[in-house]
Design an enzyme around this catalytic site. Structure first.
Site, short mmCIF file in Angstrom:
data_model
loop_
_atom_site.label_atom_id
_atom_site.label_comp_id
_atom_site.label_asym_id
_atom_site.label_seq_id
_atom_site.Cartn_x
_atom_site.Cartn_y
_atom_site.Cartn_z
N ASN A 154 17.29 -88.47 -33.79
CA ASN A 154 16.74 -88.14 -35.11
C ASN A 154 15.23 -87.88 -35.07
O ASN A 154 14.71 -87.20 -35.95
CB ASN A 154 17.10 -89.20 -36.15
CG ASN A 154 16.54 -90.56 -35.82
OD1 ASN A 154 16.45 -90.93 -34.65
ND2 ASN A 154 16.15 -91.30 -36.82
N GLU A 252 15.63 -101.36 -31.38
CA GLU A 252 15.34 -100.90 -32.74
C GLU A 252 16.56 -100.14 -33.21
O GLU A 252 16.88 -99.07 -32.69
CB GLU A 252 14.07 -100.07 -32.77
CG GLU A 252 12.88 -100.96 -32.47
CD GLU A 252 11.55 -100.34 -32.78
OE1 GLU A 252 11.50 -99.24 -33.35
OE2 GLU A 252 10.55 -100.98 -32.44
N CYS A 285 16.02 -94.06 -39.77
CA CYS A 285 16.45 -95.47 -39.70
C CYS A 285 15.83 -96.30 -40.81
O CYS A 285 16.45 -97.23 -41.33
CB CYS A 285 16.08 -96.05 -38.34
SG CYS A 285 14.32 -95.92 -37.99
N GLU A 460 7.64 -104.16 -31.76
CA GLU A 460 6.72 -103.37 -30.94
C GLU A 460 5.55 -102.95 -31.83
O GLU A 460 5.61 -103.06 -33.05
CB GLU A 460 7.44 -102.17 -30.33
CG GLU A 460 8.48 -102.61 -29.31
CD GLU A 460 9.06 -101.46 -28.47
OE1 GLU A 460 8.29 -100.58 -28.04
OE2 GLU A 460 10.28 -101.47 -28.25
P1 NAD Z 1 23.48 -93.94 -30.48
O1 NAD Z 1 23.46 -95.42 -30.38
O2 NAD Z 1 24.77 -93.24 -30.53
O3 NAD Z 1 22.70 -93.29 -29.24
C1 NAD Z 1 21.36 -93.60 -28.93
C2 NAD Z 1 21.12 -93.35 -27.46
O4 NAD Z 1 21.93 -94.25 -26.70
C3 NAD Z 1 21.48 -91.95 -26.98
O5 NAD Z 1 20.52 -91.51 -26.04
C4 NAD Z 1 22.83 -92.16 -26.30
O6 NAD Z 1 23.10 -91.23 -25.29
C5 NAD Z 1 22.64 -93.54 -25.71
N1 NAD Z 1 23.88 -94.25 -25.41
C6 NAD Z 1 25.06 -94.17 -26.05
N2 NAD Z 1 25.98 -94.99 -25.46
C7 NAD Z 1 25.35 -95.60 -24.43
C8 NAD Z 1 25.74 -96.55 -23.46
N3 NAD Z 1 26.96 -97.04 -23.41
N4 NAD Z 1 24.82 -96.96 -22.57
C9 NAD Z 1 23.56 -96.50 -22.61
N5 NAD Z 1 23.13 -95.58 -23.48
C10 NAD Z 1 24.00 -95.14 -24.40
O7 NAD Z 1 22.57 -93.59 -31.73
P2 NAD Z 1 22.30 -92.15 -32.35
O8 NAD Z 1 23.49 -91.73 -33.13
O9 NAD Z 1 21.76 -91.25 -31.30
O10 NAD Z 1 21.08 -92.46 -33.33
C11 NAD Z 1 21.24 -92.92 -34.63
C12 NAD Z 1 21.01 -94.40 -34.71
O11 NAD Z 1 19.70 -94.73 -34.24
C13 NAD Z 1 21.06 -94.90 -36.14
O12 NAD Z 1 21.78 -96.10 -36.20
C14 NAD Z 1 19.60 -95.14 -36.48
O13 NAD Z 1 19.38 -96.07 -37.50
C15 NAD Z 1 19.06 -95.60 -35.18
N6 NAD Z 1 17.61 -95.47 -35.14
C16 NAD Z 1 16.81 -96.58 -35.21
C17 NAD Z 1 15.43 -96.46 -35.22
C18 NAD Z 1 14.52 -97.66 -35.31
O14 NAD Z 1 13.35 -97.53 -34.98
N7 NAD Z 1 15.00 -98.78 -35.75
C19 NAD Z 1 14.85 -95.20 -35.15
C20 NAD Z 1 15.68 -94.09 -35.11
C21 NAD Z 1 17.06 -94.24 -35.09
#
Ligand code: NAD
Length: 485
Positions: A154, A252, A285, A460
């Site tokens: 995102n 996060e 997020c 962080e």
């Molecule tokens: P996601 O958890 O599907 O993927 C995030 C990352 O993790 C990707 O690079 C993905 O390839 C990797 N990943 C997936 N499965 C994995 C595994 N088994 N082992 C290691 N890596 C793996 O999340 P998304 O759909 O890409 O992003 C949206 C989510 O991110 C939402 O829940 C959002 O709230 C959160 N987010 C949080 C923040 C924050 O700062 N708190 C900021 C932005 C997004």
């Protein structure tokens, strides 16, 4: 090599200061029009191991440079980002569908700042020594080693550099696994870092899916820190994978944040803050998607938010006039649609939107405002990650606070009130890593950032980043035992 928005992008990994190819690849699709932008090399365990090995090899020399030596290089990386701001903005927009105007004005300047700020911070970082019972205690920040960084789609470059900046400034080396849905700017960052003189192996980029490239990184015995930004279910899988190696984690994760509006609020401000939640098509997020409004102003406030949201321009994010763009992917689009369809079937009422924008083909979901959702239903409790707000009302302060805290998340909470006393009182009672009063999204990089509950582990920002990316060491000097030299 592919060309996107006139910018040449290397589709291979960046490992040990060289481009490395894989035998397998994955497609990159733009959310704007679902166009196939190209195929990128897809890493598996072998490439990940190669990247961790390169990062381990580069670590001693990078750590030995010290904060000033590292800072000089990191500031050059920041300069390189500034020089290529327009390229980065155009490519990121094409790749993840967020607004070009936001990238130009806010996001890419912040990306550069992620390097400058933490380079400066590392040079000043010091913990006051202590004298305890005649012993001097000296507290220092040692680099921890290799940091694995896994990021979502995102805000790919912003979220990656928000970790890479402090991790490198602290003296660590990095292996980044960017999101498979928007991987392109990570490749450009590797070029920029290389041109700025970042030594080989200090920053490595391995592309691929979570299962194939992310998973081997999280369980690799050669990593010393793991910073993950993404969803709660993935966090659970990653925590389990990293556990045998006892790797410190920074997580996060998601949110379901409230926007709490009291009857004494400046209504113009409250409406502005509510409409701001449609930014990035709600794929934020921190987004305050639960509008909680005190009863006396609920009708007027809601009508004004609906009117303003109706006027938002939806369309191609490369057009500066666009306010709301597309969702990242077809599966995500269907996920958002499913949430709203189920909420409507469960008795919720759409005051605005409630379905795909049929005047635009593709992944454009209309800005949606729902009322009368059933208390406890998933639309009020689960992260939708789309342009969907819910409106609920509360009678008094206690009820407002209770409803705001009725969530398993705790990333942020925003309250709007004209009373300074109420702001002090209510903000103390809200459970969230960040509480905004009469504002939203503003924050200094020195301040702690992170979530309570299911929104994450750790904080962080400023010293909090260095507490995580360093081995903090206490050395106790006895007054006894010295010899004349
Ligand atoms: P996601 O958890 O599907 O993927 C995030 C990352 O993790 C990707 O690079 C993905 O390839 C990797 N990943 C997936 N499965 C994995 C595994 N088994 N082992 C290691 N890596 C793996 O999340 P998304 O759909 O890409 O992003 C949206 C989510 O991110 C939402 O829940 C959002 O709230 C959160 N987010 C949080 C923040 C924050 O700062 N708190 C900021 C932005 C997004």
């Amino acid at each position: 090599m592919i060309e996107v928005e006139g910018v040449k992008i290397d589709t291979r990994h960046w490992i040990g200061g060289e481009r490395v190819a894989s035998t397998r690849s994955f497609p990159d699709i733009s959310p704007i029009d679902e166009r196939h932008l190209g195929d990128l090399d897809a890493a598996g365990a072998a490439e990940v191991d190669q990247a961790v090995t390169a990062a381990r090899a580069a670590f001693p020399a990078w750590a030995a440079l010290g904060p000033t030596g590292r800072g000089a290089i990191l500031r050059r990386v920041a300069d390189g980002i500034d020089e290529r701001r327009e390229d980065l903005a155009r490519v990121e927009t094409r790749d993840n569908g967020s607004l070009l105007r936001s990238h130009r004005r806010g996001v890419m300047p912040r990306v550069a700042m992620n390097f400058r700020f933490f380079a400066d911070y590392a040079e000043k970082l010091a913990h006051p020594g202590m004298e305890v019972r005649g012993h001097r205690e000296r507290i220092t920040y040692d680099p921890a080693g290799v940091t694995a960084i896994i990021t979502p789609w995102n805000a790919p470059l912003m979220l990656a550099t928000w970790r890479i900046g402090p991790a490198l400034a602290a003296g660590n080396t990095v292996v980044l696994k960017p999101p498979e849905w928007a991987p392109l700017t990570a490749s450009l960052l590797a070029d920029i870092a290389h041109e700025a003189g970042l030594p080989a192996g200090v920053l490595n980029v391995v592309q691929g899916t979570g299962a194939e490239a992310g998973a081997p990184l999280t369980r690799h015995p050669g990593i010393n820190r793991l910073s993950f930004t993404g969803s709660v279910p993935t966090a659970g899988v990653i925590a389990a994978a990293a556990a045998p190696n006892v790797v410190p984690l920074s997580f996060e994760l998601g949110g379901k944040s409230p926007l709490l509006i009291f009857a004494d609020a400046d209504l113009d401000l409250a409406v502005d803050l509510a409409v701001e939640q449609f930014d990035n098509a709600g794929q934020v997020c921190l987004g305050a998607f639960r509008l909680l409004v005190q009863e006396p102003i609920a009708e007027e406030f809601t009508a004004r938010v609906v009117e303003r949201a109706r006027a938002l321009v939806q369309g191609d994010p490369r057009d500066e006039r666009t306010d709301v763009s597309a969702l990242i992917s077809r599966p995500h689009f269907e996920r958002v649609r499913g949430f709203v369809d189920r909420a409507l079937a469960d008795g919720a009422r759409a005051l605005l939107g409630g379905g795909p924008n049929t005047s635009l083909n593709g992944l454009y979901y209309s800005p949606t405002i729902l009322a009368d959702a059933r208390p406890g239903s998933e639309i009020l409790t689960e992260e939708v990650f789309g342009p969907v707000l819910t409106v609920q009302t509360f009678a008094d302060e206690d009820e407002g606070v209770r409803m705001a805290n009725e969530t398993r998340f705790g990333l942020a909470a925003t309250l709007v009130t004209g009373s300074a006393e109420k702001a002090e009182r209510v903000s103390e009672k809200l459970s969230a890593g960040t509480v905004w009063v009469n504002c939203f999204f503003v924050r200094d990089l020195g301040a702690p950032f992170g979530g309570n509950g299911k929104s994450g582990i750790g904080r962080e920002g400023g010293t909090y980043s260095f507490d995580f990316y360093c081995d903090v060491k206490n050395t106790v000097f006895s007054p006894a035992g010295w010899r004349e030299s």
